[in-house]
Design a protein around this motif. Structure first.
Motif, PDB file in Angstrom:
ATOM      1  N   HIS A 200       0.831  -1.204   0.000  1.00 13.95           N
ATOM      2  CA  HIS A 200       0.000   0.000   0.000  1.00 13.95           C
ATOM      3  C   HIS A 200       0.872   1.264   0.000  1.00 13.95           C
ATOM      4  CE1 HIS A 200      -3.244  -2.758   0.410  1.00 13.95           C
ATOM      5  NE2 HIS A 200      -2.703  -3.249   1.517  1.00 13.95           N
ATOM      6  N   SER A 201       1.413   1.591   1.190  1.00 11.66           N
ATOM      7  CA  SER A 201       2.143   2.858   1.285  1.00 11.66           C
ATOM      8  C   SER A 201       3.383   2.895   0.384  1.00 11.66           C
ATOM      9  CB  SER A 201       2.543   3.130   2.738  1.00 11.66           C
ATOM     10  OG  SER A 201       3.248   2.026   3.250  1.00 11.66           O
ATOM     11  N   GLN A 202       4.086   1.780   0.275  1.00  9.30           N
ATOM     12  CA  GLN A 202       5.311   1.802  -0.523  1.00  9.30           C
ATOM     13  C   GLN A 202       5.028   1.803  -2.029  1.00  9.30           C
ATOM     14  OE1 GLN A 202       8.611   2.194   0.277  1.00  9.30           O
ATOM     15  NE2 GLN A 202       7.824   2.811   2.273  1.00  9.30           N
ATOM     16  N   VAL A 203       3.956   1.131  -2.402  1.00  9.67           N
ATOM     17  CA  VAL A 203       3.548   1.185  -3.815  1.00  9.67           C
ATOM     18  C   VAL A 203       3.132   2.618  -4.154  1.00  9.67           C
ATOM     19  CG1 VAL A 203       1.806   0.400  -5.483  1.00  9.67           C
ATOM     20  CG2 VAL A 203       2.919  -1.252  -3.965  1.00  9.67           C
ATOM     21  N   PHE A 204       2.473   3.259  -3.186  1.00 11.76           N
ATOM     22  CA  PHE A 204       2.059   4.649  -3.377  1.00 11.76           C
ATOM     23  C   PHE A 204       3.282   5.560  -3.526  1.00 11.76           C
ATOM     24  CE2 PHE A 204       0.865   8.714  -1.173  1.00 11.76           C
ATOM     25  CZ  PHE A 204       0.092   9.221  -2.206  1.00 11.76           C
ATOM     26  N   TRP A 205       4.260   5.401  -2.620  1.00  9.20           N
ATOM     27  CA  TRP A 205       5.508   6.192  -2.696  1.00  9.20           C
ATOM     28  C   TRP A 205       6.142   6.025  -4.076  1.00  9.20           C
ATOM     29  CZ3 TRP A 205       8.962   9.121   0.500  1.00  9.20           C
ATOM     30  CH2 TRP A 205      10.267   9.217   0.002  1.00  9.20           C
ATOM     31  N   HIS A 206       6.235   4.768  -4.517  1.00 10.33           N
ATOM     32  CA  HIS A 206       6.890   4.494  -5.792  1.00 10.33           C
ATOM     33  C   HIS A 206       6.110   5.128  -6.958  1.00 10.33           C
ATOM     34  CE1 HIS A 206       9.516   2.574  -8.607  1.00 10.33           C
ATOM     35  NE2 HIS A 206       8.501   2.003  -9.220  1.00 10.33           N
ATOM     36  N   ARG A 207       4.777   5.100  -6.852  1.00 14.09           N
ATOM     37  CA  ARG A 207       3.953   5.695  -7.921  1.00 14.09           C
ATOM     38  C   ARG A 207       4.211   7.213  -7.984  1.00 14.09           C
ATOM     39  NH1 ARG A 207      -1.560   6.676  -7.354  1.00 14.09           N
ATOM     40  NH2 ARG A 207      -1.768   5.153  -5.680  1.00 14.09           N
ATOM     41  N   VAL A 208       4.299   7.849  -6.816  1.00 14.10           N
ATOM     42  CA  VAL A 208       4.572   9.295  -6.795  1.00 14.10           C
ATOM     43  C   VAL A 208       5.956   9.564  -7.391  1.00 14.10           C
ATOM     44  CG1 VAL A 208       4.854  11.342  -5.328  1.00 14.10           C
ATOM     45  CG2 VAL A 208       3.026   9.704  -4.829  1.00 14.10           C
ATOM     46  N   PHE A 209       6.927   8.716  -7.049  1.00 18.64           N
ATOM     47  CA  PHE A 209       8.273   8.854  -7.620  1.00 18.64           C
ATOM     48  C   PHE A 209       8.218   8.778  -9.152  1.00 18.64           C
ATOM     49  CE2 PHE A 209      11.807   6.076  -9.205  1.00 18.64           C
ATOM     50  CZ  PHE A 209      12.773   7.074  -9.309  1.00 18.64           C
ATOM     51  N   GLU A 210       7.472   7.795  -9.657  1.00 21.46           N
ATOM     52  CA  GLU A 210       7.353   7.631 -11.116  1.00 21.46           C
ATOM     53  C   GLU A 210       6.734   8.885 -11.750  1.00 21.46           C
ATOM     54  OE1 GLU A 210       8.373   5.313 -13.093  1.00 21.46           O
ATOM     55  OE2 GLU A 210       8.841   3.610 -11.821  1.00 21.46           O
ATOM     56  N   GLU A 211       5.789   9.494 -11.061  1.00 21.16           N
ATOM     57  CA  GLU A 211       5.147  10.705 -11.593  1.00 21.16           C
ATOM     58  C   GLU A 211       6.123  11.889 -11.598  1.00 21.16           C
ATOM     59  OE1 GLU A 211       0.824   9.491  -9.731  1.00 21.16           O
ATOM     60  OE2 GLU A 211       1.589  11.500  -9.290  1.00 21.16           O
ATOM     61  N   VAL A 212       6.798  12.074 -10.458  1.00 19.06           N
ATOM     62  CA  VAL A 212       7.685  13.241 -10.321  1.00 19.06           C
ATOM     63  C   VAL A 212       8.871  13.142 -11.285  1.00 19.06           C
ATOM     64  CG1 VAL A 212       9.191  14.523  -8.731  1.00 19.06           C
ATOM     65  CG2 VAL A 212       6.985  13.678  -7.923  1.00 19.06           C
ATOM     66  N   ARG A 213       9.391  11.924 -11.463  1.00 18.02           N
ATOM     67  CA  ARG A 213      10.606  11.785 -12.290  1.00 18.02           C
ATOM     68  C   ARG A 213      10.373  12.228 -13.738  1.00 18.02           C
ATOM     69  NH1 ARG A 213      11.529   5.517 -13.874  1.00 18.02           N
ATOM     70  NH2 ARG A 213      13.621   6.284 -14.240  1.00 18.02           N
ATOM     71  N   GLU A 214       9.112  12.160 -14.182  1.00 16.00           N
ATOM     72  CA  GLU A 214       8.769  12.617 -15.536  1.00 16.00           C
ATOM     73  C   GLU A 214       9.182  14.074 -15.748  1.00 16.00           C
ATOM     74  OE1 GLU A 214       7.123  10.959 -18.141  1.00 16.00           O
ATOM     75  OE2 GLU A 214       7.720   9.248 -16.888  1.00 16.00           O
ATOM     76  N   GLN A 215       9.152  14.837 -14.636  1.00 18.25           N
ATOM     77  CA  GLN A 215       9.449  16.270 -14.743  1.00 18.25           C
ATOM     78  C   GLN A 215      10.950  16.577 -14.647  1.00 18.25           C
ATOM     79  OE1 GLN A 215       6.885  17.877 -11.621  1.00 18.25           O
ATOM     80  NE2 GLN A 215       5.371  16.403 -12.319  1.00 18.25           N
ATOM     81  N   TYR A 216      11.754  15.547 -14.485  1.00 23.64           N
ATOM     82  CA  TYR A 216      13.208  15.761 -14.364  1.00 23.64           C
ATOM     83  C   TYR A 216      13.956  14.875 -15.376  1.00 23.64           C
ATOM     84  CZ  TYR A 216      12.159  18.225 -10.000  1.00 23.64           C
ATOM     85  OH  TYR A 216      11.671  19.105  -9.069  1.00 23.64           O
ATOM     86  N   PRO A 217      13.728  15.101 -16.672  1.00 27.58           N
ATOM     87  CA  PRO A 217      14.389  14.239 -17.662  1.00 27.58           C
ATOM     88  C   PRO A 217      15.908  14.400 -17.657  1.00 27.58           C
ATOM     89  CG  PRO A 217      13.246  16.081 -18.726  1.00 27.58           C
ATOM     90  CD  PRO A 217      12.875  16.124 -17.280  1.00 27.58           C
ATOM     91  N   ASP A 218      16.398  15.508 -17.100  1.00 29.67           N
ATOM     92  CA  ASP A 218      17.847  15.758 -17.056  1.00 29.67           C
ATOM     93  C   ASP A 218      18.534  14.988 -15.936  1.00 29.67           C
ATOM     94  OD1 ASP A 218      16.158  17.440 -15.481  1.00 29.67           O
ATOM     95  OD2 ASP A 218      17.908  18.643 -14.923  1.00 29.67           O
ATOM     96  N   ILE A 219      17.744  14.386 -15.051  1.00 23.22           N
ATOM     97  CA  ILE A 219      18.325  13.635 -13.931  1.00 23.22           C
ATOM     98  C   ILE A 219      18.111  12.147 -14.182  1.00 23.22           C
ATOM     99  CG2 ILE A 219      18.183  13.207 -11.417  1.00 23.22           C
ATOM    100  CD1 ILE A 219      19.278  15.998 -12.206  1.00 23.22           C
ATOM    101  N   GLU A 220      19.215  11.421 -14.026  1.00 23.24           N
ATOM    102  CA  GLU A 220      19.135   9.973 -14.222  1.00 23.24           C
ATOM    103  C   GLU A 220      18.552   9.377 -12.932  1.00 23.24           C
ATOM    104  OE1 GLU A 220      22.495   6.694 -13.816  1.00 23.24           O
ATOM    105  OE2 GLU A 220      23.151   8.550 -14.781  1.00 23.24           O
ATOM    106  N   SER A 221      17.389   8.770 -13.030  1.00 28.15           N
ATOM    107  CA  SER A 221      16.771   8.294 -11.787  1.00 28.15           C
ATOM    108  C   SER A 221      16.377   6.823 -11.879  1.00 28.15           C
ATOM    109  CB  SER A 221      15.552   9.145 -11.440  1.00 28.15           C
ATOM    110  OG  SER A 221      14.592   9.076 -12.470  1.00 28.15           O
TER     111      SER A 221
END
Ligand code: ATP
Length: 359
Positions: A200-221
């Motif tokens: 639950h909570s960790q899948v949620f954290w990971h989903r938010v990470f996946e969303e935010v990383r879209e906005q930082y294409p210059d950072i290798e994540s």
């Protein structure tokens, strides 16, 4: 000229020995470089205060702290006060009450610092752990029923909010970008999670990470499960740049990170309110260390480095850098004084004096 109002809470044990050295170095740096004043107020909010008043700080303590620009904190811990009480009423109360939602712990191997990993050279290890600091697994939600019986049940809930996850992950990406721009970082971010086991909570954290990383294409994540992150921190810490993690995972990872780059004696930590609507708090990672308290041998470098992080956050980055350079100079000098945890014989005070002299 800027005057920064600093609340100084040395706390218990070696906090009373290391924080004065940090203040000594800050004052020496201020005198040398000028451009700002430090108005320090010592607040005797510690375990002695608890014994007298039944609490670690006054009832309106958090309100009082809001009048300051920053807080320099030592450590709490004393046999007369249950540890969950002293920590909850000071460190946790400040983190939550002042919304210090980003905990920043840099891990950089300096020349002369004892590294327990073989074949790792100074300069090779340089990363920062960004830890969520106000919610997650340390949210104060839960309870016990049927206490003391064989049917006792204990429940502790973790709280992950979209706002909380998003802002800390974004902070990690922004820091990775800043470090890349200034030439110290690789432009890389690792999100640490455990979404294969906590559905639950960790899948949620990971989903938010996946969303935010879209906005930082210059950072290798990428992500690492927390157990893999622990292994890599020992096996190949040189591959890390910025890591972002929830409260509990960040807590564990940062202690490991501290040991990897020389131990508790040198590790600093910043509890930031990045929105700057309340003061941030700067502290060494170590606790009150009752085993060595009062002997004058505690390593003050963690507190000194915390002081440098404070100046940096207040906008005095040039002066902060000078303090870090002074620490590097003492450590890398084979004749430079070192406390026993760093293999030397020097007293806490001698380190502060030498750092001030070398600024
Ligand atoms: P507390 O209960 O306040 O957390 P602790 O002793 O459990 O105290 P730490 O204070 O973090 O935890 O200390 C852990 C160990 O590291 C102790 O053996 C201590 O002496 C050592 N240590 C911690 N800080 C320093 C320091 N600044 N210089 C030298 N040794 C230190």
């Amino acid at each position: 000229m800027a005057t920064y109002k600093i609340a100084v809470m040395a706390g218990d044990g070696i906090g009373n020995e290391t924080i004065p050295e940090a203040l000594k170095v800050l004052e020496a740096a201020r005198k040398k470089f000028g451009g700002f004043e430090l108005a320090c107020t010592e607040l005797p909010w510690n375990s002695d205060f608890y014994v007298k008043h039944g609490r670690m700080m006054p009832e309106d303590g958090i309100q009082q702290l809001k009048a300051y620009d920053a807080i320099l904190f030592g450590a709490v811990g004393d046999a007369r006060v249950p540890e969950h009480v002293s920590v909850a009423q000071t460190i946790l109360a400040m983190r939550r009450g002042l919304d210090q939602w980003a905990n920043i712990r840099p891990a950089r191997l300096l020349p002369g610092a004892p590294c327990p990993l073989k074949d790792k050279q100074p300069g090779q290890i340089d990363f920062v752990v960004v830890r969520e600091n106000t919610e997650g697994e340390y949210a104060d939600v839960g309870g016990n029923v049927f206490a003391g019986t064989e049917n006792e049940i204990s429940v502790q809930s973790a709280v992950f909010t979209r706002r909380g996850c998003e802002r800390i992950i974004r902070y990690g990406f922004d820091l990775a970008r800043k470090r890349k721009a200034s030439g110290v970082g690789k432009g890389q971010l690792i999100s640490v999670s455990k979404h294969n086991a906590q559905r639950h909570s960790q899948v949620f954290w990971h989903r938010v990470f996946e969303e935010v990383r879209e906005q930082y294409p210059d950072i290798e994540s990428r992500f690492l499960y927390v157990d893999a992150a622990c292994m890599d921190m020992v096996r190949k810490p040189e591959t890390f740049d910025v890591l972002v993690a929830s409260n509990l995972f960040g807590d564990i990872l940062t202690d490991l990170a501290g040991v990897v780059v020389g131990g508790l004696g040198i590790a600093p930590s910043a509890n930031l309110n990045p929105d700057r609507v309340a003061p941030s708090m700067f502290e060494p990672v170590h606790g009150s260390a009752p085993d060595i308290a009062g002997k004058g041998i505690a390593n003050p470098l963690g507190s000194v480095m915390a002081g440098a992080m404070m100046l940096d956050f207040l906008g005095q980055d040039r002066v902060a850098q000078a303090i870090v350079k002074s620490v590097e100079s003492v450590l890398s000098d084979p004749k430079g004084p070192k406390t026993p945890d760093f293999g030397g014989k020097a007293k806490t005070r001698e380190i502060g004096d030498e750092l001030a002299r070398r600024l």
